[in-house]
Design an enzyme around this catalytic site. Structure first.
Site, mmCIF file in Angstrom:
data_model
loop_
_atom_site.group_PDB
_atom_site.id
_atom_site.type_symbol
_atom_site.label_atom_id
_atom_site.label_comp_id
_atom_site.label_asym_id
_atom_site.label_seq_id
_atom_site.Cartn_x
_atom_site.Cartn_y
_atom_site.Cartn_z
ATOM 1 N N SER A 54 0.808 -1.223 0.000
ATOM 2 C CA SER A 54 0.000 0.000 0.000
ATOM 3 C C SER A 54 0.838 1.266 0.000
ATOM 4 O O SER A 54 0.574 2.191 -0.779
ATOM 5 C CB SER A 54 -0.951 -0.005 1.204
ATOM 6 O OG SER A 54 -0.239 -0.062 2.426
ATOM 7 N N ASP A 55 1.866 1.345 0.867
ATOM 8 C CA ASP A 55 2.631 2.597 0.909
ATOM 9 C C ASP A 55 3.511 2.755 -0.320
ATOM 10 O O ASP A 55 3.708 3.874 -0.804
ATOM 11 C CB ASP A 55 3.440 2.727 2.207
ATOM 12 C CG ASP A 55 4.336 1.545 2.487
ATOM 13 O OD1 ASP A 55 4.333 0.571 1.716
ATOM 14 O OD2 ASP A 55 5.055 1.583 3.511
ATOM 15 N N CYS A 56 4.030 1.650 -0.850
ATOM 16 C CA CYS A 56 4.792 1.727 -2.099
ATOM 17 C C CYS A 56 3.891 2.212 -3.232
ATOM 18 O O CYS A 56 4.304 3.012 -4.082
ATOM 19 C CB CYS A 56 5.379 0.362 -2.448
ATOM 20 S SG CYS A 56 6.536 -0.277 -1.222
ATOM 21 N N THR A 57 2.660 1.727 -3.235
ATOM 22 C CA THR A 57 1.689 2.164 -4.240
ATOM 23 C C THR A 57 1.359 3.639 -4.068
ATOM 24 O O THR A 57 1.325 4.401 -5.047
ATOM 25 C CB THR A 57 0.408 1.320 -4.131
ATOM 26 O OG1 THR A 57 0.729 -0.058 -4.378
ATOM 27 C CG2 THR A 57 -0.639 1.779 -5.131
ATOM 28 N N GLU B 273 3.097 6.097 -2.528
ATOM 29 C CA GLU B 273 4.213 6.997 -2.836
ATOM 30 C C GLU B 273 4.479 7.042 -4.339
ATOM 31 O O GLU B 273 4.788 8.105 -4.897
ATOM 32 C CB GLU B 273 5.471 6.565 -2.078
ATOM 33 C CG GLU B 273 5.351 6.556 -0.561
ATOM 34 C CD GLU B 273 5.089 7.932 0.038
ATOM 35 O OE1 GLU B 273 5.252 8.949 -0.674
ATOM 36 O OE2 GLU B 273 4.711 8.002 1.222
#
Length: 766
Positions: free
Chosen positions: A490-493, A495
């Site tokens: 989720s956070d990679c997506t 950012e």
């Protein structure tokens, strides 16, 4: 001399297949003829300096590939270093100069395919499973050349603690788990025990093991690994029954409710356990049986060792009722399921189902799997099924991608942090565009980085009935590493999406062809899919299991490993991305996006601790969590004046700023769940950068700018002659007790903070 190869240049193999021409792939190769005498001397100097300094820092600066890239690009820092004598007199030009020289250095480190390479390791239990697996299958010498072994030994001995043991991670106190398996590694590659000589690392390790009761005090995963090798007995393990994967979805705990990493790891382990596989004995295995225990191997009562765990290892202790539960499971699985006729009716079916799951998950990740631990167990399971199978050969073809070489030696790392590091790097560049000229060098860097993001987005869901195989929606997401790995986060997506939105708003003549808008929509859909009822967002998949299931955890040295949870950092990143998306594309799912942001902001406020900080689940620790939390709240429209949570966060940081003007938080905050400053109240540039950005986002410059100026002074004065920043303590973490090393953080967060600071100073210009 070792060389890092990236992307398609990393080499082809008939058993490899890729979704995007290997964008992000990283392979180390040794070339005996490469390197001038000066280059070789520089590498040796870096190695010696690291070894001489391990008493202070065991985190590598990741210098070998950096030195290579800087030579290849003929980098030369021509901008003089800035030194600030008085924090109250910092000028805009000073900050801009420091930022510019840092960006010039960092852009030279970008790979041709657009990503920033970096080590991603830290745990001392990453390397041994690979070596043990390759030793059992007979492929150790085919993968590990004498040069590999030389660097492997360098790393193992560099990470050894003074007392002779190895910690759970590079900065940890010694634990039985990592001491035993690293000792086994030393013996596998030919190291002799020798005598109890303090200069003999192998002998020191053996003494530590004996002094702490022997290998029966290893946690379950270590016991299973030793059982596979044949130096421990499966009857001394708590059960890992493959029948678990047959449980229906209506059951409270089943394959679909598990935390994704635990699922992938125990998938392979359960197959090995169900088979009761034991490697054929060799002279070394027979020697290890006698070396690892204070009593004779043949006289060990394995039933009594099942629940043993060294006090140094134990973080998540089990109650008497839990021990009773696992004893009951053991009696059922061993006395009933493992005997005729149920071993034919149920156990064999369970093993077949488990192997089908393994193959499906392996194929879905192009045989990279979910990490180095599951990779080793899946690879061994495929070899046991058929040593000549394509499944096993495809696993072997991906082994080299887990090997990383640094000045500290060779280690097995995670599957890589290419995408995550690249997204954060692009943020530092994109946020600073208004404060530096977009010269050709910066423009080229942006175009290549954008290209990597476009190539790395997952464009389809897993094949077939992926829910039945315990996989969730993936289309639209970005992974932690590269597209081939296939696990969106989720956070990679978030950012990556935010970066792509910034690129979307820029002229095409600057950044080239833009991403298809439909793919931006796919990313938004993926983030919306992950939100829980409480407003938080999970990392890999929607939260399904209940927290009480942690009572069943078989893992003694980690916490919260059974089910997926929501995370403040992931939630903050998602708010920032979706807020930006809603500004640029208000016509797409406007109601759903705004509802997401409102609920997510409420979740972040609810998760704030009494002292005003947020616990960081993926970084050290309260400063890291506070940065992502406040960033999300500010994106949602919260300010210091209208949000008590932001006011409390600012007070927390002002209270913890050290006399030097910076911040430094120990990794001990993670397991203790209590803010713990670094020894001597020293400073870390990564945490100083994160805190500085929070203060600026919290409008501290408008009230009292001195704390911000002092933090900026620390960052600017810490910058090295070439534009780099110093590598200090370890900064990443997972599951409370295990630390991850992100060497690129010292650049990305420092530059990102200087970008914020130059913006703030420019606003003060007349």
């Amino acid at each position: 001399m070792w060389r890092l190869r990236t992307g398609p240049k990393a080499g082809e193999d008939t058993h490899l297949f890729t979704t995007n021409n290997y964008a992000g792939r990283q392979i180390w190769e040794f070339d005996a003829n490469a390197g001038s005498p000066q280059e070789i001397a520089e590498v040796e100097d870096a190695r010696h300096k690291f070894s001489d300094n391990t008493s202070r820092f065991k985190t590598t600066a990741d210098l070998l590939w950096r030195m290579q890239f800087l030579r290849e690009k003929k980098f030369e820092q021509k901008i003089p270093r800035v030194i600030i004598e008085d924090a109250r007199k910092i000028k805009y030009e000073d900050a801009k100069t420091a930022l510019k020289r840092g960006l010039l250095y960092f852009t030279a480190l970008q790979a041709d395919d657009g990503h920033w390479p970096a080590e991603n390791s830290g745990p001392n239990f990453y390397t041994p499973p690979f070596l043990i697996c390759l030793y059992i299958t007979g492929h150790l010498e085919k993968i590990f050349t004498p040069e590999h072994v030389k660097e492997l030994l360098r790393h193992i001995y560099n990470m050894q603690n003074e007392d002779g043991g190895w910690g759970l991670h590079v900065e940890s106190h010694s634990v039985m788990f990592c001491t035993v398996i690293n000792y086994v590694c030393l013996r596998i590659v030919g190291e002799e025990v020798g005598h109890d000589d303090q200069r003999n690392g192998c002998a020191k390790a053996h003494k530590w093991i004996m002094d702490h009761g022997g290998a029966t005090y290893t946690p379950l995963i270590g016991k299973a690994l030793l059982s596979v090798l044949g130096v421990y007995d499966w009857s001394g393990c708590n059960p890992i029954p493959p029948e678990f994967w047959l449980l229906p979805s209506s059951f409270p705990v089943n394959g679909g409710t598990l935390w994704i990493y635990l699922r992938d790891t125990f998938m392979g382990l359960s197959y090995l356990y169900g088979k009761k596989f034991v490697a054929p004995p060799t002279p070394l295995i027979l020697q290890l049986r006698e070396e690892l225990y204070p009593e004779p191997y043949a006289k060990i009562n394995w039933t009594q060792t099942r629940n043993r765990c060294g006090k140094e290892d134990l973080y998540y202790p089990r109650s008497f009722l839990q021990d009773l539960f696992w004893k009951s499971v053991h009696m059922f699985s061993e006395s009933i399921l493992d005997r005729w006729p149920l071993n034919k009716l149920i156990r064999q079916r369970a093993l077949q189902s488990t192997m089908a799951l393994i193959h499906y998950h392996d194929e879905s990740t192009r045989y990279i799997t979910g990490g180095c631990l599951p990779k080793a167990f899946h690879m061994l399971a495929c070899w046991i099924e058929d040593p000549k199978s394509d499944y096993f050969k495809k696993h072997l073809a991906r082994v080299r991608e887990y090997i990383w070489i640094g000045e500290d030696g060779l280690k097995i790392q995670s599957f890589g942090s290419q995408l995550w590091d690249t997204a954060l790097s692009l943020h530092a560049l994109l946020d600073g565009i208004d404060d530096h000229d977009v010269d050709d060098e910066i423009k080229t860097t942006l175009v290549k980085g954008y290209d990597y993001l476009k190539k790395s987005q997952i464009t389809e869901n897993p094949r077939g009935d992926h829910f039945k195989m315990f996989r969730h929606k993936t289309k639209g997401g970005w992974t932690f590493s590269d597209q081939d790995q296939g696990w969106p986060v989720s956070d990679c997506t978030a950012e990556s999406l935010e970066c792509c939105l910034f690129f979307e708003s820029m002229p095409s003549e600057l950044i080239g062809k833009k991403m298809d808008v439909e793919k931006l929509y796919d990313a938004v859909d993926y983030l919306l899919y992950l939100q829980s009822d409480n407003g938080g967002i999970a990392a890999w998949q929607p939260v399904e299991g209940k927290a009480w299931l942690e009572w069943l955890s078989p893992v003694e040295f980690l916490e919260d490993t059974i089910v997926e949870y929501e995370y403040v950092e992931c939630t903050g990143s998602a708010i920032a991305a979706l807020t930006q998306f809603n500004k640029q594309f208000p016509g797409y799912k406007n109601v759903e996006v705004k509802r997401f942001i409102t609920k997510a902001a409420k979740y972040i406020e609810d998760m704030q601790t009494v002292d005003g900080s947020w616990y960081g689940n993926w970084g050290v620790c309260f400063i890291y969590g506070t940065f992502f939390a406040v960033r999300g709240l500010v994106a949602a429209g919260k300010t210091y004046s209208n949000c008590e949570a932001i006011r409390k966060a600012v007070r927390f940081l002002l209270d913890t700023q050290n006399p030097e003007g910076g911040w430094g938080e120990s990794f001990l905050s993670c397991p203790s769940k209590k803010y713990t400053p670094l020894k001597g109240n020293s400073t870390n540039v990564v945490q100083t950068a994160q805190a500085l950005m929070v203060l600026i986002m919290g409008d501290q410059m408008e009230r009292d700018p001195l704390p911000v100026h002092r933090a900026a002074q620390v960052l600017i004065n810490s910058q090295l002659d070439n534009g780099d920043f110093p590598q200090q303590e370890i900064m990443g973490t997972f599951m409370r007790t295990v630390m991850l090393h992100f060497p690129t953080y010292r650049n990305t967060f420092s530059l990102w903070a200087l970008t914020h600071y130059t913006h703030a100073l420019r606003r003060l210009l007349p």
